[in-house]
Design a protein around this motif. Structure first.
Motif, mmCIF file in Angstrom:
data_model
loop_
_atom_site.group_PDB
_atom_site.id
_atom_site.type_symbol
_atom_site.label_atom_id
_atom_site.label_comp_id
_atom_site.label_asym_id
_atom_site.label_seq_id
_atom_site.Cartn_x
_atom_site.Cartn_y
_atom_site.Cartn_z
ATOM 1 N N UNK B 35 0.862 -1.182 0.000
ATOM 2 C CA UNK B 35 0.000 0.000 0.000
ATOM 3 C C UNK B 35 0.896 1.229 0.000
ATOM 4 N N UNK B 37 0.796 5.322 1.283
ATOM 5 C CA UNK B 37 0.071 6.293 2.091
ATOM 6 C C UNK B 37 0.702 7.664 1.916
ATOM 7 N N UNK B 41 -3.522 11.094 4.183
ATOM 8 C CA UNK B 41 -4.483 10.218 3.505
ATOM 9 C C UNK B 41 -4.465 8.819 4.099
ATOM 10 N N UNK B 43 -4.141 4.673 3.538
ATOM 11 C CA UNK B 43 -3.353 3.847 2.621
ATOM 12 C C UNK B 43 -4.147 3.488 1.360
ATOM 13 N N UNK B 91 3.692 0.971 2.696
ATOM 14 C CA UNK B 91 3.370 -0.018 3.719
ATOM 15 C C UNK B 91 3.236 -1.403 3.098
ATOM 16 N N UNK B 106 0.333 -5.211 9.368
ATOM 17 C CA UNK B 106 1.115 -4.206 8.665
ATOM 18 C C UNK B 106 2.520 -4.071 9.238
ATOM 19 N N UNK B 107 3.451 -3.773 8.348
ATOM 20 C CA UNK B 107 4.806 -3.431 8.753
ATOM 21 C C UNK B 107 4.916 -1.961 9.109
ATOM 22 N N UNK B 108 6.103 -1.524 9.539
ATOM 23 C CA UNK B 108 6.301 -0.144 9.979
ATOM 24 C C UNK B 108 6.360 0.858 8.846
ATOM 25 N N UNK B 109 6.531 0.368 7.619
ATOM 26 C CA UNK B 109 6.559 1.266 6.474
ATOM 27 C C UNK B 109 7.946 1.763 6.121
ATOM 28 N N UNK B 111 9.450 5.269 4.533
ATOM 29 C CA UNK B 111 9.141 6.641 4.124
ATOM 30 C C UNK B 111 10.071 7.020 2.979
#
Lengths: 112, 115
Positions: B35, B37, B41, B43, B91, B106-109, B111
């Protein structure tokens, strides 16, 4: 196209107050998810609502699902500062892949 | 047990460069989702893998985006010729199986910032 809409998008409230966040979705779904996201963090699962009339409670949060109205609510009771975060609802998109369609999120700010 | 992990946690790149983002799903989870994000907004779905195959890539915005999962575990999201509009948190999520009866974790993402 499936749409998921939350309101309000921003909510500032005093500690001890009650409030409700609404999540409307545009197509049939018998399952709905609520997530919490703290700033700079990932999504934490709060509730999975599996059927019409489902109600789940965890601490000061209670979530419900009305599949006929295509509406879910997240009710906050006696808010505390620790609940400050952004809350997302999500439903599954078309097909059977499991992809999630998220609302825009509701940012909750609880003031001491 | 370990959750979903993503590396790097932050990636800064220049416009036009190529980037790779990695996702390690929960062990044994056959379904993997990416996903994106954007700031402020929710995801947005990009792609779904069931095992090694991309079962649904309908969310990839254009052909600069590509993802692989060659052994059915780790996945890599690849972005070519990055643009400033690609800046977002990416994500990854996994679930035991695909479909609508399994919760996603979900993982931590990662950036991504494109300068």
């Amino acid at each position: 196209e499936l749409k998921v809409e939350q309101n309000p998008l921003f909510l500032s409230m005093q500690e001890g107050k009650n409030y409700t966040i609404y999540c409307n979705y545009s197509t049939t779904s018998d399952r709905l998810y609520w997530y919490r996201q703290d700033p700079g963090k990932s999504l934490e699962s709060l509730f999975v609502l599996l059927s019409n009339g489902a109600v789940k409670q965890e601490g000061r949060l209670m979530a419900s699902l009305d599949t006929k109205a295509r509406l879910s609510t997240l009710h906050i009771t006696a808010a505390v500062h620790d609940l400050s975060a952004t809350y997302f609802c999500a439903v599954h998109g078309s097909g059977n892949t499991g992809k999630l369609i998220f609302g825009q999120g509701t940012t909750l700010q609880v003031k001491p | 047990g370990a959750g979903v992990s993503q590396t790097p946690s932050n990636k800064v790149t220049e416009k036009g460069k190529y980037v790779e983002l990695r996702c390690d799903p929960i062990s044994g989870h056959t379904a993997l989702y990416w996903y994106r994000q954007s700031l402020g907004q929710g995801p947005e779905f990009l792609i779904y893998f069931q095992g090694t195959g991309a079962a649904d890539d309908s969310g990839l915005p254009n052909d600069r985006f590509f993802a692989v999962r060659p052994e059915g575990s780790v996945s890599t999201l690849k972005i070519q010729r990055t643009e400033r509009g690609d800046s977002a948190v990416y994500l990854c999520a996994s679930s035991p199986w695909g479909g609508t009866y399994n919760e996603q974790f979900f993982g931590p993402g990662t950036r991504l910032t494109v300068l």
